[in-house]
Scaffold this active site. Structure first.
Site, PDB file in Angstrom:
ATOM      1  N   TRP A  15     -26.310  20.199  20.568  1.00 49.06           N
ATOM      2  CA  TRP A  15     -26.998  19.531  21.673  1.00 49.06           C
ATOM      3  C   TRP A  15     -28.155  20.345  22.239  1.00 49.06           C
ATOM      4  O   TRP A  15     -28.941  19.837  23.044  1.00 49.06           O
ATOM      5  CB  TRP A  15     -25.998  19.227  22.794  1.00 49.06           C
ATOM      6  N   LYS A  16     -28.238  21.609  21.885  1.00 47.50           N
ATOM      7  CA  LYS A  16     -29.295  22.486  22.396  1.00 47.50           C
ATOM      8  C   LYS A  16     -29.297  22.445  23.932  1.00 47.50           C
ATOM      9  O   LYS A  16     -28.236  22.423  24.537  1.00 47.50           O
ATOM     10  CB  LYS A  16     -30.640  22.103  21.771  1.00 47.50           C
ATOM     11  N   GLU A  50     -34.421  28.534  16.375  1.00 43.61           N
ATOM     12  CA  GLU A  50     -35.003  28.556  17.718  1.00 43.61           C
ATOM     13  C   GLU A  50     -34.654  29.845  18.444  1.00 43.61           C
ATOM     14  O   GLU A  50     -35.468  30.363  19.224  1.00 43.61           O
ATOM     15  CB  GLU A  50     -34.527  27.336  18.504  1.00 43.61           C
ATOM     16  N   GLY A  63     -36.441  18.893  13.765  1.00 49.36           N
ATOM     17  CA  GLY A  63     -37.095  18.158  14.831  1.00 49.36           C
ATOM     18  C   GLY A  63     -38.454  17.590  14.484  1.00 49.36           C
ATOM     19  O   GLY A  63     -39.184  17.115  15.354  1.00 49.36           O
ATOM     20  N   GLY A  68     -29.231  18.052  15.035  1.00 48.23           N
ATOM     21  CA  GLY A  68     -29.853  18.309  16.324  1.00 48.23           C
ATOM     22  C   GLY A  68     -30.038  17.045  17.126  1.00 48.23           C
ATOM     23  O   GLY A  68     -29.109  16.510  17.718  1.00 48.23           O
ATOM     24  N   GLY A  69     -31.253  16.517  17.138  1.00 48.05           N
ATOM     25  CA  GLY A  69     -31.600  15.374  17.980  1.00 48.05           C
ATOM     26  C   GLY A  69     -30.702  14.167  17.810  1.00 48.05           C
ATOM     27  O   GLY A  69     -30.341  13.500  18.788  1.00 48.05           O
TER      28      GLY A  69
END
Length: 241
Positions: free
Chosen positions: A10-11, A98, A171, A225-226
């Protein structure tokens, strides 16, 4: 036995209220999971305590997004293995691109975090991957091999997951071709003593490409991710056929 591990990262997204809303819908759409796959949600630190309670007794495992290499100390903003295990966390992401790009993570510090996770009884997910410039220069293989060699020093290969995440596909919507992802994952496996380590692919994974990715013989799951932020979409990924 290699297990298919479907993990959502979810970052820096979702408050506790958002996480609660997500879980209510996600759990309702998640099909019965057999022993060949595992579902993991890697949430922000602020959500872990609440989610641990809500996921207790479920088929969904809880993951964190970082861990420090010391047990405790003057490390403002960091979190220890004991703090994570107390909350029922099972997995922790280490060395994500990241973290490397924005927070000066290196192969050496990733290695320290891996060792810390294993000492705490957590299963680390080590992220490796090349940039677009490195791929264009024909350096994909050397970059990946060096990241594995430096990151895996003294690591217990019976308790680790590796995620191949080409940086240029994270992303961006530019998914690595499934056959190429399979090739690089196979290259990673060749570097390992334990050939049964689960190796994921990550990078613009979506509901409409999950089935093709999971048909590849070397790929053992995905790090999403997203697309993991949407409960219905991530449920479709977790329910891959």
């Amino acid at each position: 036995m290699r297990k298919n591990i479907i993990a959502g990262n979810w970052k820096m997204h979702k408050t506790q209220a958002d996480a609660l809303e997500f879980l209510q819908l996600f759990k309702s759409k998640l099909e019965e999971i057999d022993d060949t796959r595992e579902i993991v949600l890697c949430a922000p630190f602020t959500c872990l305590s609440m989610m641990s309670q809500l996921l207790h007794g479920s088929q969904i495992r809880l993951g964190a997004q970082n861990i420090h290499w010391e047990k405790q100390g003057a490390y403002t903003g960091e979190i220890s293995g004991a703090m994570l295990t107390e909350l029922g966390v099972h997995y922790v992401i280490v060395g994500h691109s990241e973290r490397r790009q924005y927070f000066s993570e290196t192969d050496e510090t990733a290695n320290l975090r891996l060792l810390s996770a294993q000492r705490s009884g957590l299963t680390p997910i080590l992220c490796v991957g090349e940039s677009k410039g490195q791929r264009n220069a024909g350096e994909t293989e050397s970059v990946i091999i060096n990241q594995i060699k430096r990151g895996m020093v003294d690591v217990d290969q019976n308790n680790i997951v590796i995620a191949y995440e080409p940086i240029w596909a994270i992303g961006t919507g530019a998914t690595c071709e499934s056959s190429e992802a399979n090739r690089v994952v196979g290259l990673i496996r060749q570097q390992l003593d334990n050939k049964d380590i689960s190796i994921q692919y990550g990078g613009s994974v979506k509901a409409d490409n999950i089935d093709e990715l999971m048909q590849q013989p070397e790929i053992d799951g995905v790090l999403v991710g997203g697309a993991s932020l949407d409960p219905a979409g991530f449920a479709r990924i977790a329910n891959f056929k």
